[in-house]
Design a protein around this motif. Structure first.
Motif, PDB file in Angstrom:
ATOM      1  N   THR B 215       5.912  -2.547 -38.207  1.00 25.95           N
ATOM      2  CA  THR B 215       7.069  -2.604 -37.247  1.00 25.95           C
ATOM      3  C   THR B 215       7.864  -3.625 -36.881  1.00 25.95           C
ATOM      4  N   ASN B 216       7.203  -4.880 -37.287  1.00 23.20           N
ATOM      5  CA  ASN B 216       7.762  -6.113 -36.880  1.00 23.20           C
ATOM      6  C   ASN B 216       9.501  -6.284 -37.560  1.00 23.20           C
ATOM      7  N   ASN B 217       9.572  -5.686 -38.661  1.00 24.99           N
ATOM      8  CA  ASN B 217      10.831  -5.779 -39.407  1.00 24.99           C
ATOM      9  C   ASN B 217      12.033  -4.973 -38.541  1.00 24.99           C
ATOM     10  N   PHE B 218      11.644  -4.353 -37.321  1.00 26.62           N
ATOM     11  CA  PHE B 218      12.526  -3.820 -36.573  1.00 26.62           C
ATOM     12  C   PHE B 218      13.309  -4.597 -35.637  1.00 26.62           C
ATOM     13  N   SER B 219      12.707  -5.783 -35.404  1.00 29.27           N
ATOM     14  CA  SER B 219      13.089  -7.019 -34.579  1.00 29.27           C
ATOM     15  C   SER B 219      14.157  -7.731 -35.735  1.00 29.27           C
ATOM     16  N   LEU B 220      15.545  -7.632 -35.051  1.00 30.35           N
ATOM     17  CA  LEU B 220      16.695  -8.640 -35.803  1.00 30.35           C
ATOM     18  C   LEU B 220      16.018 -10.069 -35.834  1.00 30.35           C
ATOM     19  N   CYS B 221      16.168 -10.517 -37.067  1.00 26.77           N
ATOM     20  CA  CYS B 221      15.551 -11.992 -37.333  1.00 26.77           C
ATOM     21  C   CYS B 221      16.609 -12.974 -37.225  1.00 26.77           C
ATOM     22  N   ASN B 222      16.552 -14.088 -37.048  1.00 29.86           N
ATOM     23  CA  ASN B 222      17.349 -15.230 -37.456  1.00 29.86           C
ATOM     24  C   ASN B 222      18.386 -15.234 -38.411  1.00 29.86           C
ATOM     25  N   GLY B 223      18.083 -14.686 -39.685  1.00 24.54           N
ATOM     26  CA  GLY B 223      18.652 -14.425 -40.604  1.00 24.54           C
ATOM     27  C   GLY B 223      19.791 -13.382 -40.730  1.00 24.54           C
ATOM     28  N   ARG B 224      19.331 -12.333 -39.706  1.00 25.02           N
ATOM     29  CA  ARG B 224      20.291 -11.221 -39.433  1.00 25.02           C
ATOM     30  C   ARG B 224      21.450 -11.076 -38.198  1.00 25.02           C
ATOM     31  N   ILE B 261      14.444  -1.871 -31.424  1.00 25.24           N
ATOM     32  CA  ILE B 261      13.363  -1.886 -30.573  1.00 25.24           C
ATOM     33  C   ILE B 261      12.925  -0.393 -30.378  1.00 25.24           C
ATOM     34  N   ALA B 262      14.059   0.428 -30.193  1.00 30.41           N
ATOM     35  CA  ALA B 262      13.744   2.015 -30.252  1.00 30.41           C
ATOM     36  C   ALA B 262      13.023   2.450 -31.542  1.00 30.41           C
ATOM     37  N   PHE B 263      13.370   2.088 -32.898  1.00 28.14           N
ATOM     38  CA  PHE B 263      12.775   2.139 -34.003  1.00 28.14           C
ATOM     39  C   PHE B 263      11.581   1.910 -34.110  1.00 28.14           C
TER      40      PHE B 263
END
Lengths: 261, 477
Positions: B215-224, B261-263
Motif C-alpha cells: 500500500t505504500n504506492n498510495f502515498s504520493l511521491c516526489n515524482g508525482r 491515505i484513504a486508499f
C-alpha cells in the motif's frame, strides 16, 4: 591482562570478523560503531563526524540499515558504522539483532553510545547493556542544548566515573563537542584511555554461582574470550543465537588473539 | 579430537540447560530489573533537575493540539493545504523565467548552431529536439514547485510533525488490521515510495510488513507532486474565478493526497481480511520532542537530498525518454508513426476512463520515473494534435514559456476538466515506478508480491477513473 589490552590496542585487531560482516576495512585502521536509542541524533552525530550528508529526520526508526562512513583523526583512519536505533539489546526484533550482532561479533574498536541528555535514565538502560558486551565504549551525551532548555544539568564527570568510560556532552546539530568526541574515540581506540566499564552490580544470588561456573567452562573452551560473563548469562537465558554460535565454534572468533611474547 | 571438542561444547550447553531449569524463568526479568535499577541509581546521582516551576511547556501544549482527537486530522489537512497553496502560487513566476531561458533562448541557439555546423537532421532531432527539450521541460516545469515544496515539507519533518501524523493515523491502521507503524512508512512514501518500501523493515510481522509494502504506492511521491500541482493549477484553478484559483487548486491536491491515505486504509483492510489475514500487533511509538528546525541546513539538505535528487533522476530518465519519444513520433510505418498507432488503438479504452491515448502512452514511456509523465504528455500531445504553429514539427517539443501556454496546448489536444481530474486520480492510482517495483522484489524476495503491488493500483486506477468518467458524463454533459 596487560597483554590483552596491548593487543586490543592494535589497529583493527579483529579484521576477519569485520570483513565477514560485510565491512570493507581495506583502508582503515579502526572501526567505530554508533549505537543508541531511536531519535537521539545518531545520524546527526554520524554526519558531524564524517562530514557526510546522510538524510536526518526528527523521528524514531529513520535508520533501518547500517550506514557507513569514515574519518581521519591524526594519522589514523576510522571507519564508522551507524547502527539502527534500539531501546535494548535483549529482545528479538530484527533491528536490535543487527545492533547486537555487530557489537558482539564485529567487536568494533570503539562503540560510541549516543544518549539523549533529556532522557538520561531511560537511555542508560541501553548504555548498561552495551557495556555488558564490550569494554571499549564512549558515551556521547547528545542534545545537551535541549537539556539546558529543559533546565536539566548532568554532571558528566561523575557519570564518566560511574560508567568507567569517557562521557562527552555534545550538541551535534550545532557541532558542539564534536572535536572532544573525536579525541575521546581516538584515546579509547589507541588504548590511551583504558575503560573500566560498569557491570551490573545487583546480586542475583542463585544465579551468581551458575554464572561463575559457566564462565569458567566457557573460558576453558574458548581461551581469550573477553565477555564470558555476558555469554554465560545469555546461555542461561537460552539465547538461541548464542547457543548456535557456541555450537559452531563461532564464539572462538571473538577471542582476543594471544600474541606470542 | 574433533569429537572431543564437540563433546566439551555440548557439555557446556548441557550444564547451562540444567542450571536454567534450576534457576527458573525469572532470570530474564531479574536481569532487566537489575539493569533498570542501576540505570535509575546512576541517573539519580548525576542528573540535577531545576525544581523551579518550569516555564510554559510548549511541547505538550502543541501535542495536545495537533494530536487531539477532534482537531488532529483537520490540522493535518490545513497544514498540507497551506504548504500546497504557497507552492502553487509561488511557482508561477520562476517557472516562466526558467522556461524563457532554457526553451526560449538556448533552444533556438542550439538549433541554429547545429544548422550552421550542418549536423545531420536526425542527430539534431534526437539530441536537441528530443533529449535536450525533454530535459529543459522537466527543469522548467518541475524545479520551481519542488524548490518551494520540499524545503517546507522538510521543515515540517525536522520540526517533528510527521510522527504526530503517524500518531493520529495509528488508530485507524490498527482498526483495518495493519501495523500502526505503517503510518510512518506511509509518511516516508510521501518522499519516495522506494524509500517507504525499505522503511517497512521496521515492521516485524511479515504479514503486516507486506501490507505496508503493497500500500505504500498510495502515498504520493516526489515524482508525482509536481504532476498534481501543475494539473491542479491548470484545470482545477482554471475552472474557478481567478481570485479562488490558488486556494481551490491547493485544496484539490490535498484532496488527492488524503484520498491516497484513504486508499491505503481501504486496501490494507481488504488485504488483512482476505489474502493477508491476521491480528494487528501492538507497538509503542515515541513522540520525539519538537526541535526548532535549522533553517539553513534544512534548505541545503532539502535542496540536495530531494530537489536535486528528483531533478537528477528526472533529467537522467528524461534524456533517454526524449530519444524514445522522438523515435516513436518519427519512425513511421506506412506514413503513420508508432506513437499514433498506439494512441489510436488505445483511445477508445482511454475514453472510457476519461483519459486519452496520449496519457496512457506517456505512462508506459514513463515507467522508469513518474517525474517525466508531464513532459512526455506534452510532447506527445503536440505530436498528435499537430500543433505546428507552436513547435517546430512532429515530435518536437514546442516553445512555451508559461503555465497558460501549457494549458492552451493541452486544451488544443482535446483536454477537458474531466481529463485533468482523471489524470490527477490516475497519477495517484497507477503502477509504482520501476525502481520501486524492483525494490519491492528485493525486499519481499517474491515475484508474486512484486506483481501484485504493480497491478493492484493500476486496476484500482482503471476502476476509479472509469466510474468518475461515467458519472461525470451523466451529470455534467
Amino acid at each position: 591482562m596487560f597483554d590483552q589490552s596491548a593487543c586490543a590496542a592494535c589497529p583493527a585487531h579483529n579484521i576477519n570478523n569485520l570483513v565477514k560482516l560485510g565491512i570493507d576495512m581495506k583502508n582503515f585502521d579502526y572501526v567505530v560503531a554508533l549505537a543508541g536509542n531511536p531519535n537521539t541524533g545518531k545520524s546527526t552525530v554520524f554526519n558531524a563526524l564524517t562530514g557526510l550528508k546522510q538524510h536526518t529526520g526528527n523521528w524514531p526508526g529513520k535508520t533501518v540499515t547500517r550506514a557507513e562512513g569514515g574519518f581521519k583523526y591524526g594519522t589514523k583512519k576510522y571507519k564508522i558504522v551507524d547502527l539502527p536505533g534500539t531501546y535494548s539489546l535483549l529482545s528479538t526484533s530484527v533491528d536490535e539483532e543487527i545492533a547486537r550482532d555487530f557489537i558482539l561479533f564485529g567487536q568494533p574498536d570503539v562503540t560510541v553510545i549516543i544518549a539523549d541528555a533529556t532522557r538520561l535514565e531511560r537511555n542508560l538502560n541501553l548504555v548498561l547493556q552495551v557495556l555488558e558486551i564490550t569494554d571499549r565504549a564512549v558515551l556521547c551525551l547528545n542534545l545537551i542544548d535541549e537539556a539546558q532548555r529543559h533546565r536539566i544539568k548532568i554532571d558528566d564527570r561523575a557519570l564518566s566515573k560511574e560508567l568507567g568510560i569517557p562521557v562527552i556532552p555534545t550538541a551535534a546539530r550545532q557541532n558542539l563537542g564534536i572535536p572532544e568526541l573525536l579525541k575521546a574515540i581516538d584515546e579509547v581506540a589507541t588504548g590511551i584511555y583504558v575503560c573500566r566499564p560498569h557491570r551490573i552490580t545487583a546480586e542475583f544470588r542463585k544465579v551468581s554461582r551458575a554464572v561463575n561456573d559457566l564462565q569458567k567452562k566457557i573460558s576453558r573452551e574458548f581461551p581469550g574470550l573477553p565477555n564470558t560473563r555476558w555469554i554465560a548469562l545469555r546461555l542461561l537465558e537460552g539465547d538461541q543465537k548464542i547457543i548456535n554460535a557456541l555450537k559452531t565454534g563461532e564464539l572462538q572468533n571473538l577471542a582476543v588473539n594471544t600474541v606470542p611474547d | 579430537m574433533n569429537r572431543l571438542i564437540n563433546n566439551s561444547k555440548d557439555l557446556i550447553l548441557a550444564s547451562a540447560n540444567k542450571m536454567r531449569w534450576e534457576i527458573g524463568e525469572s532470570l530474564h526479568d531479574s536481569i532487566i530489573e537489575a539493569i533498570y535499577k542501576d540505570a535509575e541509581k546512576i541517573a539519580s546521582r548525576v542528573v540535577i533537575k531545576d525544581q523551579a516551576k518550569p516555564k510554559f511547556d510548549w511541547d505538550s501544549t502543541i501535542d495536545r493540539l495537533v494530536t487531539s482527537r477532534v482537531l488532529g486530522l483537520p490540522i493535518m489537512v490545513l497544514l498540507l493545504s497551506v504548504v500546497f497553496y504557497i507552492t502553487i502560487v509561488g511557482a508561477n513566476y520562476p517557472s516562466d523565467l526558467i522556461a524563457d531561458v532554457l526553451i526560449g533562448k538556448i533552444y533556438p541557439w542550439l538549433k541554429s548552431t547545429a544548422a550552421a555546423l550542418s549536423v545531420p537532421s536526425w542527430i539534431s532531432g534526437v539530441s536537441i529536439d528530443g533529449a535536450y527539450l525533454a530535459m529543459a521541460w522537466v527543469v522548467s516545469v518541475m524545479l520551481p514547485p519542488m524548490a518551494i515544496f520540499f524545503p517546507m515539507f522538510t521543515l515540517l519533518e525536522d520540526f517533528g510533525y510527521l510522527p504526530r501524523v503517524a500518531f493520529n493515523l495509528d488508530g485507524i491502521y490498527k482498526k483495518v488490521g495493519a501495523h500502526g507503524k505503517q503510518a510512518l512508512t506511509m509518511s516516508m512514501g510521501f518522499g519516495c515510495n522506494a524509500a517507504g518500501v525499505i522503511a517497512a523493515r521496521i515492521i516485524d510481522s511479515p504479514r503486516e510488513r507486506l501490507i505496508a509494502i503493497i500500500t505504500n504506492n498510495f502515498s504520493l511521491c516526489n515524482g508525482r507532486w509536481p504532476t498534481q500541482i501543475l494539473i491542479a493549477t491548470i484545470f482545477i484553478g482554471g475552472a474557478v474565478p481567478a481570485y479562488l484559483a490558488g486556494v481551490v487548486s491547493a485544496a484539490s491536491v490535498v484532496f488527492i493526497a488524503v484520498l491516497g491515505i484513504a486508499f491505503s486504509f481501504l486496501v490494507s483492510w481488504g488485504l488483512s481480511k482476505t489474502i493477508l489475514r491476521g491480528e494487528a500487533s501492538t507497538f509503542s511509538l515515541e513522540l520525539p520532542p519538537y526541535r526548532p528546525p535549522r533553517i539553513l541546513q534544512t534548505l541545503y539538505t532539502s535542496l540536495i537530498d530531494r530537489t536535486i535528487f528528483v531533478l537528477r533522476r528526472a533529467v537522467i530518465f528524461a534524456l533517454p525518454a526524449g530519444v524514445v519519444i522522438w523515435l516513436v513520433a518519427n519512425v513511421k510505418i506506412d506514413g503513420i508513426s508508432i506513437a499514433e498507432y498506439f494512441i489510436d488503438s488505445v483511445n477508445p479504452f482511454a475514453f472510457l476512463l476519461g483519459l486519452n491515448g496520449v496519457i496512457l502512452l506517456a505512462y508506459v514511456i514513463a515507467i522508469p520515473a513518474n517525474e517525466i509523465v508531464i513532459p512526455t504528455v506534452l510532447m506527445l500531445t503536440v505530436l498528435v494534435a499537430k500543433l505546428h504553429g507552436i513547435g517546430a514539427g512532429a515530435g518536437v517539443m514546442f516553445q512555451t514559456d508559461s503555465i497558460s501556454d501549457t494549458a492552451s496546448v493541452l486544451q488544443t489536444g482535446g483536454w477537458t476538466l474531466l481529463t485533468g481530474i482523471n489524470l490527477m486520480l490516475f497519477s495517484l492510482l497507477h503502477n509504482p515506478c520501476s525502481t520501486t517495483i524492483y525494490t519491492i522484489y528485493k525486499e519481499t524476495k517474491s515475484i508474486k508480491w512484486a506483481i501484485v503491488s504493480t497491478l493492484l493500483p493500476i486496476l484500482l486506477g482503471f476502476i476509479v477513473t472509469f466510474f468518475v468518467a461515467q458519472i461525470w458524463r451523466l451529470f455534467v454533459n
